[in-house]
Design an enzyme around this catalytic site. Structure first.
Site, short mmCIF file in Angstrom:
data_model
loop_
_atom_site.label_atom_id
_atom_site.label_comp_id
_atom_site.label_asym_id
_atom_site.label_seq_id
_atom_site.Cartn_x
_atom_site.Cartn_y
_atom_site.Cartn_z
N HIS A 19 64.31 -22.49 33.13
CA HIS A 19 63.16 -22.76 32.28
C HIS A 19 63.28 -22.04 30.94
CE1 HIS A 19 58.45 -22.69 31.98
NE2 HIS A 19 58.96 -23.76 31.41
N TYR A 57 60.69 -11.61 45.95
CA TYR A 57 60.39 -12.79 45.14
C TYR A 57 61.51 -13.81 45.35
CZ TYR A 57 59.44 -15.64 41.00
OH TYR A 57 59.17 -16.68 40.15
N HIS A 114 59.30 -29.29 42.61
CA HIS A 114 58.66 -27.97 42.51
C HIS A 114 57.60 -28.05 41.42
CE1 HIS A 114 58.64 -23.49 42.86
NE2 HIS A 114 58.18 -23.60 41.62
N GLU A 164 56.14 -14.25 29.63
CA GLU A 164 55.82 -13.94 31.02
C GLU A 164 56.21 -12.51 31.38
OE1 GLU A 164 58.09 -16.76 33.17
OE2 GLU A 164 57.01 -18.51 32.41
N HIS A 214 65.34 -18.44 31.57
CA HIS A 214 65.30 -17.65 32.80
C HIS A 214 65.31 -18.60 33.99
CE1 HIS A 214 61.19 -18.36 31.31
NE2 HIS A 214 60.85 -18.51 32.57
#
Length: 448
Positions: free
Chosen positions: A346, A361, A303, A352, A382
């Site tokens: 992450h 989403y 990814h 963000e 997160h």
């Protein structure tokens, strides 16, 4: 290239004018609403055509490098010195600027429900609700994120922001932005950027409107470098649209509001300031349809980083470190083999703020809904919730197209501080962190 870019016919109201656009990003445009209104071969002739005044609007210092030098010449019925009388400080409502320390909310991953549409009459200025602030408005660094709720058009009211440029991201309902450069209409899945110092008013098109607003205190938004991607894909310059000249010759009492230094001021005028008959230059408002964004991604495995979805960036003085990145997560194919396809878990040096325009989403199929928002501040972990993790870990890895979705992110190098409204409005989900509770220990040293 001009799109419906015929000269605009004078009307006493902007409703008499059909918007037209010129395509390109950062171009040196020229447009006139009356033939011959633009001088040829010079900027400030001794006498302008039609009795107009020549005025320069600078978005950068005079000595900025040519590639970063932004300015436009405006030919208007009255110079802007006639657009300012005695200013009085006025109430900011729920609009806040950085630095703002209103609430001692502990650090956490945060998520909000969408605000309901209010029943009372709210113009744009009354309907702004600041969610986060970052940096310092007085040093021209950082940003603020806002929601807007609008139930009434601005009538005989105008506004400009001296503190920063403004990006409108509609989520519900369309907007008509009547600017001194021309008229822009936007709907959900489109954005508009109004540079600092540009006068405008906000009108409703088809009923109440709700959306997101990014106030950029720093360097102007620009297209990111493509690097080895090459000359194509991502946001293409030709898809950005700048309005053609349109003006009002309207002698009716008007209020002009100015945001300056984190405060709001108002003065009264006897006429409309939307009086630019012609203009040329590269400092102007524009719109962009997010559905024209051409995403790139992994076609083998893994990814990639979300930076590949950057639409616009506000650079800082540190190369590769953005004051703000505006990133979207649009419709796209997921084809990576032997790969956990949603965004990975992450911790990030950047902060963000995310919103959802429509759809679902992929990393948060529950709880993150259109009109809502989330905040993952710097160095707070997160990632996907239990449902997304299980589905991505066990699903068949056939090509899948994510359709009917449009999420976005305002990412900044500065920590984003939550306002009193964001902390206390009742929209904050107190159980957001519970979405990771189901992530159980799976480690087994005897099973590779």
């Amino acid at each position: 290239m001009n799109i419906n870019a015929a000269p605009q016919i004078l009307g006493r109201s902007s409703q008499d004018i059909t918007p037209g656009y010129m395509s390109g990003f950062g171009n040196s445009f020229e447009t006139e609403a009356l033939p011959g209104a633009l001088p040829v071969g010079r900027n400030s002739p001794q006498r302008c055509a039609y009795g107009l005044y020549a005025e320069q609007l600078s978005g950068s210092p005079f000595t900025a490098p040519r590639g970063a030098n932004e300015r436009s010449w405006l030919y208007r019925i009255r110079p802007s010195v006639k657009h300012s009388g005695r200013f009085a400080k006025t109430d900011m409502g729920l609009w806040r600027s950085a630095p703002c320390f209103e609430h001692d909310l502990p650090i956490a991953q945060l998520r909000w429900d969408p605000p309901p549409m209010p029943q009372e009459a709210l113009t744009f200025l009354q309907g702004v609700r600041t969610m986060t602030t970052a940096g310092d408005v007085n040093t021209q660094a950082g940003m603020a994120t806002h929601l807007y709720l609008i139930t009434q058009s601005m009538v005989d009211q105008h506004f400009y922001n001296a503190d920063g440029e403004m990006m409108f991201v509609p989520q519900q309902g369309s907007l008509r932005l009547v600017t001194e450069f021309g008229i822009i209409t936007i709907e959900p899945a489109e954005i508009a950027v109004i540079p600092r110092g540009v006068k405008f008013r906000v009108e409703l098109v088809d009923g109440p409107a709700r959306g997101y607003l990014c106030e950029n205190y720093g360097g102007a938004f620009t297209l990111p470098e493509r690097g080895p991607i090459g000359a194509n894909c991502l946001a293409n310059s030709r898809d950005f649209l700048t309005p053609v000249a349109a003006y009002e010759d309207k002698d009716t009492p008007t209020e002009l509001y100015v945001k300056w230094g984190g405060s709001l001021y108002v003065t009264k005028l006897p006429h409309s300031p939307i009086d630019v008959v012609a203009w040329h230059g590269n400092y102007a408002p524009y719109k962009y349809d997010l559905r024209t964004y051409s995403p790139v991604g992994a076609i083998g495995f893994d990814h990639p980083d979300p930076s590949i979805f950057t639409v616009l960036t506000s650079p800082s003085e540190t190369p590769g470190t953005a004051n703000i990145d505006f990133v979207i997560f649009p419709e796209r194919w997921m084809v990576a083999d032997n790969t956990f396809r949603p965004p990975w878990y992450h911790m990030n040096i950047m902060s963000e703020f995310m919103g959802l325009i429509y759809g679902v989403y992929d990393a948060k199929p529950q709880g993150f809904v259109p009109g809502g928002a989330s905040l993952h501040n710097m160095m707070l972990p997160h990632g996907p919730d239990r449902e997304a993790f299980d589905h991505a870990s066990n699903g068949e890895l056939k090509p899948v197209k994510l359709t009917g979705t449009m999420a976005f992110m305002f990412e900044t190098r500065y920590p984003q501080r939550v306002t009193e409204y964001a902390a206390s409005s009742g929209l904050l989900q107190d159980d957001y962190a519970d979405c990771w509770n189901g992530l159980e220990k799976r480690f087994d040293p005897n099973r590779p």
